[in-house]
Write a protein that holds these residues in place. Structure first.
Motif, short mmCIF file in Angstrom:
data_model
loop_
_atom_site.label_atom_id
_atom_site.label_comp_id
_atom_site.label_asym_id
_atom_site.label_seq_id
_atom_site.Cartn_x
_atom_site.Cartn_y
_atom_site.Cartn_z
N ASP A 40 0.86 -1.18 0.00
CA ASP A 40 0.00 0.00 0.00
C ASP A 40 0.91 1.25 0.00
O ASP A 40 1.28 1.76 1.06
CB ASP A 40 -0.90 -0.03 1.24
CG ASP A 40 -1.89 1.13 1.26
OD1 ASP A 40 -1.70 2.11 0.51
OD2 ASP A 40 -2.85 1.05 2.04
N PRO A 41 1.28 1.74 -1.18
CA PRO A 41 2.22 2.87 -1.25
C PRO A 41 1.74 4.11 -0.49
O PRO A 41 2.53 4.79 0.16
CB PRO A 41 2.35 3.15 -2.74
CG PRO A 41 2.01 1.86 -3.40
CD PRO A 41 0.96 1.24 -2.53
N LEU A 42 0.43 4.39 -0.56
CA LEU A 42 -0.07 5.58 0.13
C LEU A 42 0.13 5.45 1.64
O LEU A 42 0.60 6.38 2.30
CB LEU A 42 -1.55 5.82 -0.21
CG LEU A 42 -2.19 7.03 0.48
CD1 LEU A 42 -1.47 8.32 0.13
CD2 LEU A 42 -3.69 7.13 0.12
N ALA A 43 -0.19 4.27 2.17
CA ALA A 43 -0.02 4.07 3.62
C ALA A 43 1.45 4.21 4.00
O ALA A 43 1.78 4.80 5.04
CB ALA A 43 -0.55 2.69 4.02
N ALA A 44 2.35 3.69 3.16
CA ALA A 44 3.79 3.79 3.46
C ALA A 44 4.24 5.26 3.46
O ALA A 44 4.99 5.69 4.33
CB ALA A 44 4.58 2.98 2.44
N ALA A 45 3.75 6.03 2.49
CA ALA A 45 4.12 7.45 2.41
C ALA A 45 3.56 8.21 3.62
O ALA A 45 4.26 9.02 4.23
CB ALA A 45 3.61 8.05 1.10
N LEU A 46 2.31 7.93 3.96
CA LEU A 46 1.70 8.64 5.09
C LEU A 46 2.43 8.31 6.40
O LEU A 46 2.60 9.17 7.26
CB LEU A 46 0.21 8.27 5.21
CG LEU A 46 -0.69 8.83 4.10
CD1 LEU A 46 -2.10 8.24 4.19
CD2 LEU A 46 -0.75 10.36 4.15
N ALA A 47 2.88 7.06 6.52
CA ALA A 47 3.59 6.67 7.75
C ALA A 47 4.90 7.46 7.86
O ALA A 47 5.26 7.93 8.95
CB ALA A 47 3.87 5.17 7.74
#
Ligand code: C5P
Length: 245
Positions: free
Chosen positions: A227-234
């Protein structure tokens, strides 16, 4: 230049290190507007010509064209005009190209940006590629230890009017010292503690920010994530937390 106050989420630059426009476009769509800065390097730029670069700019995000220019002043000046016309917010050069090349590039970027009525791109210097060791420099006739070459080239970049340096988090303090805090730093090699990929030395987002990194460039931990978005948000959340301290 003095660093404008950066919001935590603006400090993350996602590297679009993929081989074709379609994959990159999908990532940009998944990640915007949470991610507001993308980097395109040699592979994607050669694969997609200007297509992905234009898509990033049209999306409203900022674009770092990581093309590491290095040629005679006239050629680099002409190339940078093209990059300004694409709408890049950040571009870079090998500082080893010399003072005349760096100054010519800066003048050309400022002139074309003024003609277009846009802000000039931030100009970044590459000191010594992290893949080079002391023996490699010696083979090129450079007898100085790599960290001294980094220091000399950082000073040259500052004197030639560049805005920042691409460097490891370990070098960020030196860059600040040489420039009285006025060169900004863009650092790759960012990892969470449990995954180093091929970085022999890596730094977590929090440690990098605390150590003087202004922008963090992150590729695989985001584009290879389920989940690229979740990784970026983290990562953005970690940046936020350390900036609140
Ligand atoms: O996937 P990863 O997060 O390791 O990607 C790091 C990015 O930073 C890549 O786009 C790579 O080209 C770039 N890089 C760099 N200078 C270095 C090391 C990596 O610009 N010394």
């Amino acid at each position: 230049m003095l660093m404008p106050e950066l919001k935590p989420e603006e400090r993350l630059i996602v590297a679009l290190d993929v081989a074709n426009h379609e994959t990159a476009a999908q990532l940009v769509e998944q990640l915007t507007p949470a991610v507001s800065y993308f980097k395109i390097g040699l592979e994607l730029f050669y694969a997609a010509n200007r297509q992905t670069a234009q898509l990033v700019v049209a999306s409203g995000a900022k674009l770092f064209l990581d093309l590491k220019l290095h040629d005679i002043p006239n050629t680099v000046s002409r190339a940078i005009v093209q990059l300004v016309e694409i709408g890049a917010s950040m571009v870079n050069f090998h500082i080893s190209g010399g003072r005349a090349m760096l100054e010519a590039a800066r003048e050309a970027a400022e002139r074309r940006a003024a003609q277009l009525g846009v802000p000039p791109p931030l100009l970044l210097g590459v000191t010594v590629l992290t893949s080079l060791a002391a023996e490699d420099l010696a083979a090129e006739g450079i007898a100085l230890a790599p960290h001294l070459v980094v220091e000399k080239r950082t000073r040259l970049a500052w004197e030639a009017g560049l805005d920042g340096i691409v460097c490891s988090p370990q070098e960020a303090a030196l860059v600040k010292e040489v420039s009285g805090g006025r060169l900004f730093t863009v650092t790759p090699g960012i990892r969470q503690a449990d995954n180093a990929d091929d970085h022999s030395r890596y730094t977590t987002p929090a440690v990098a920010i605390k150590g003087g990194s202004d922008y963090l460039v992150v590729g695989r931990p985001i584009y290879e994530a389920a989940d690229p978005l979740a990784a970026a948000l983290a990562i953005q959340q970690q940046i936020k937390e350390v900036m609140l301290v």
